[in-house]
Write an enzyme that holds these catalytic residues in place. Sequence first.
Site, PDB file in Angstrom:
ATOM      1  N   SER A 142      15.363   3.927  -0.384  1.00 52.36           N
ATOM      2  CA  SER A 142      15.219   2.844   0.590  1.00 52.36           C
ATOM      3  C   SER A 142      16.531   2.730   1.349  1.00 52.36           C
ATOM      4  CB  SER A 142      14.935   1.542  -0.159  1.00 52.36           C
ATOM      5  OG  SER A 142      15.078   0.421   0.676  1.00 52.36           O
ATOM      6  N   TYR A 155      16.248  -4.514  -7.137  1.00 54.31           N
ATOM      7  CA  TYR A 155      15.749  -3.467  -6.233  1.00 54.31           C
ATOM      8  C   TYR A 155      16.911  -2.623  -5.701  1.00 54.31           C
ATOM      9  CZ  TYR A 155      12.771  -1.546  -2.459  1.00 54.31           C
ATOM     10  OH  TYR A 155      12.071  -0.719  -1.608  1.00 54.31           O
TER      11      TYR A 155
HETATM   12  P1  NAD Z   1       2.848  -0.498  -1.964  1.00 54.63           P
HETATM   13  O1  NAD Z   1       2.892  -1.785  -2.711  1.00 54.63           O
HETATM   14  O2  NAD Z   1       1.960  -0.334  -0.785  1.00 54.63           O
HETATM   15  O3  NAD Z   1       2.532   0.708  -2.941  1.00 54.63           O
HETATM   16  C1  NAD Z   1       3.113   0.804  -4.200  1.00 54.63           C
HETATM   17  C2  NAD Z   1       2.315   1.786  -5.014  1.00 54.63           C
HETATM   18  O4  NAD Z   1       2.896   1.841  -6.320  1.00 54.63           O
HETATM   19  C3  NAD Z   1       0.856   1.373  -5.211  1.00 54.63           C
HETATM   20  O5  NAD Z   1       0.041   2.526  -5.233  1.00 54.63           O
HETATM   21  C4  NAD Z   1       0.868   0.706  -6.589  1.00 54.63           C
HETATM   22  O6  NAD Z   1      -0.391   0.734  -7.241  1.00 54.63           O
HETATM   23  C5  NAD Z   1       1.882   1.590  -7.280  1.00 54.63           C
HETATM   24  N1  NAD Z   1       2.476   0.988  -8.469  1.00 54.63           N
HETATM   25  C6  NAD Z   1       3.088  -0.211  -8.604  1.00 54.63           C
HETATM   26  N2  NAD Z   1       3.461  -0.389  -9.873  1.00 54.63           N
HETATM   27  C7  NAD Z   1       3.088   0.716 -10.550  1.00 54.63           C
HETATM   28  C8  NAD Z   1       3.187   1.130 -11.900  1.00 54.63           C
HETATM   29  N3  NAD Z   1       3.749   0.364 -12.847  1.00 54.63           N
HETATM   30  N4  NAD Z   1       2.666   2.329 -12.239  1.00 54.63           N
HETATM   31  C9  NAD Z   1       2.064   3.116 -11.315  1.00 54.63           C
HETATM   32  N5  NAD Z   1       1.944   2.780 -10.032  1.00 54.63           N
HETATM   33  C10 NAD Z   1       2.451   1.596  -9.656  1.00 54.63           C
HETATM   34  O7  NAD Z   1       4.384  -0.246  -1.585  1.00 54.63           O
HETATM   35  P2  NAD Z   1       5.085   0.731  -0.528  1.00 54.63           P
HETATM   36  O8  NAD Z   1       5.742  -0.135   0.477  1.00 54.63           O
HETATM   37  O9  NAD Z   1       4.170   1.812  -0.106  1.00 54.63           O
HETATM   38  O10 NAD Z   1       6.254   1.324  -1.440  1.00 54.63           O
HETATM   39  C11 NAD Z   1       6.296   2.643  -1.892  1.00 54.63           C
HETATM   40  C12 NAD Z   1       7.739   3.009  -2.201  1.00 54.63           C
HETATM   41  O11 NAD Z   1       8.513   2.967  -1.010  1.00 54.63           O
HETATM   42  C13 NAD Z   1       8.411   2.040  -3.183  1.00 54.63           C
HETATM   43  O12 NAD Z   1       9.243   2.776  -4.055  1.00 54.63           O
HETATM   44  C14 NAD Z   1       9.231   1.165  -2.278  1.00 54.63           C
HETATM   45  O13 NAD Z   1      10.336   0.624  -2.923  1.00 54.63           O
HETATM   46  C15 NAD Z   1       9.649   2.164  -1.205  1.00 54.63           C
HETATM   47  N6  NAD Z   1      10.046   1.544   0.060  1.00 54.63           N
HETATM   48  C16 NAD Z   1       9.206   0.732   0.752  1.00 54.63           C
HETATM   49  C17 NAD Z   1       9.645   0.183   1.953  1.00 54.63           C
HETATM   50  C18 NAD Z   1       8.776  -0.688   2.782  1.00 54.63           C
HETATM   51  O14 NAD Z   1       9.276  -1.275   3.761  1.00 54.63           O
HETATM   52  N7  NAD Z   1       7.491  -0.825   2.501  1.00 54.63           N
HETATM   53  C19 NAD Z   1      10.924   0.454   2.421  1.00 54.63           C
HETATM   54  C20 NAD Z   1      11.747   1.273   1.668  1.00 54.63           C
HETATM   55  C21 NAD Z   1      11.305   1.829   0.493  1.00 54.63           C
END
Ligand code: NAD
Length: 260
Positions: A142, A155
């Site tokens: 991130s 985080y």
């Molecule tokens: P999201 O909530 O849409 O998806 C998260 C996914 O992880 C889902 O499929 C959920 O079921 C799964 N998950 C959660 N807990 C779990 C567990 N214990 N075991 C297995 N699966 C699990 O979130 P996102 O925004 O797509 O995030 C995906 C990644 O990207 C994360 O690591 C997040 O930190 C990172 N990220 C997101 C953003 C953003 O702005 N959305 C920015 C930077 C980084």
Amino acid sequence: MLKGKTALVTGSTSGIGLGIAEKLAAQGANVILNGFGEVDAPKAVVEAAGKAFGTKVGYHGADMSKPAEIEALMAYAQAEFGGVDILVNNAGIQHVAQIEDFPVEKWDAIIAINLSSAFHTTRLAVPGMRAKNWGRIINLASAHGLVASAGKSAYVAAKHGLVGLTKSVALETATTGVTVNAICPGWVLTPLVQKQIDAKAEREGVSPEAAQRDLLGEKQPSLQFVTPAQLGDLAVFLCSPGADNVRGAAWNVDGGWVAQ
Ligand code: NAD
């Protein structure tokens, strides 16, 4: 380009993971999905993306906070797909609170899912990648792997840790065909961020649209969300021969967030 390779994307039932799974399938990779919630719809999306290649799409519901379930996931990948060639460590959660109010169980869950899960998948995937002398490990860190924000201690700690893990394993595999890199997105409009927008709207008594504008305005100079498809395109590049010597990078895709 990726025909014959198998990609495991953790946390790929929604958001960024699903976007990356789709792009890898569109290059011919077989894909193993993982995550909670509805499975049939995301599976159909990825199957459709890989239709021209007859992409095989599997699913394993391991809870990525549990090492024994991660071991079962990797055993499934070996038995059903002959191992993992492309490992995308993407599963992640968020919780926002000041340090003195931070629930201990939330700290533990964030460290387990956002950081330790990548240690476990990586330690289990690297031997097979070394044996084939080809592999790609892509860690979804991130902008918070590079800079901090208040209220996100767990985080930020996990994502900085993930960037450190990326660099260390990239050095251990530097003379092999295995590369290890991190992608560092800024704001992407997924359920994880929508929850923060809704909380901000409620806290500040403004509309969700106004909260969304403020959220971008505070951090992301482009004032545009990054998309899962853009992150998927970068993942595809990192899997290409052009990226054979991209090693240990923490590549920001953040509308200018960390340039400030
Ligand atoms: P999201 O909530 O849409 O998806 C998260 C996914 O992880 C889902 O499929 C959920 O079921 C799964 N998950 C959660 N807990 C779990 C567990 N214990 N075991 C297995 N699966 C699990 O979130 P996102 O925004 O797509 O995030 C995906 C990644 O990207 C994360 O690591 C997040 O930190 C990172 N990220 C997101 C953003 C953003 O702005 N959305 C920015 C930077 C980084």
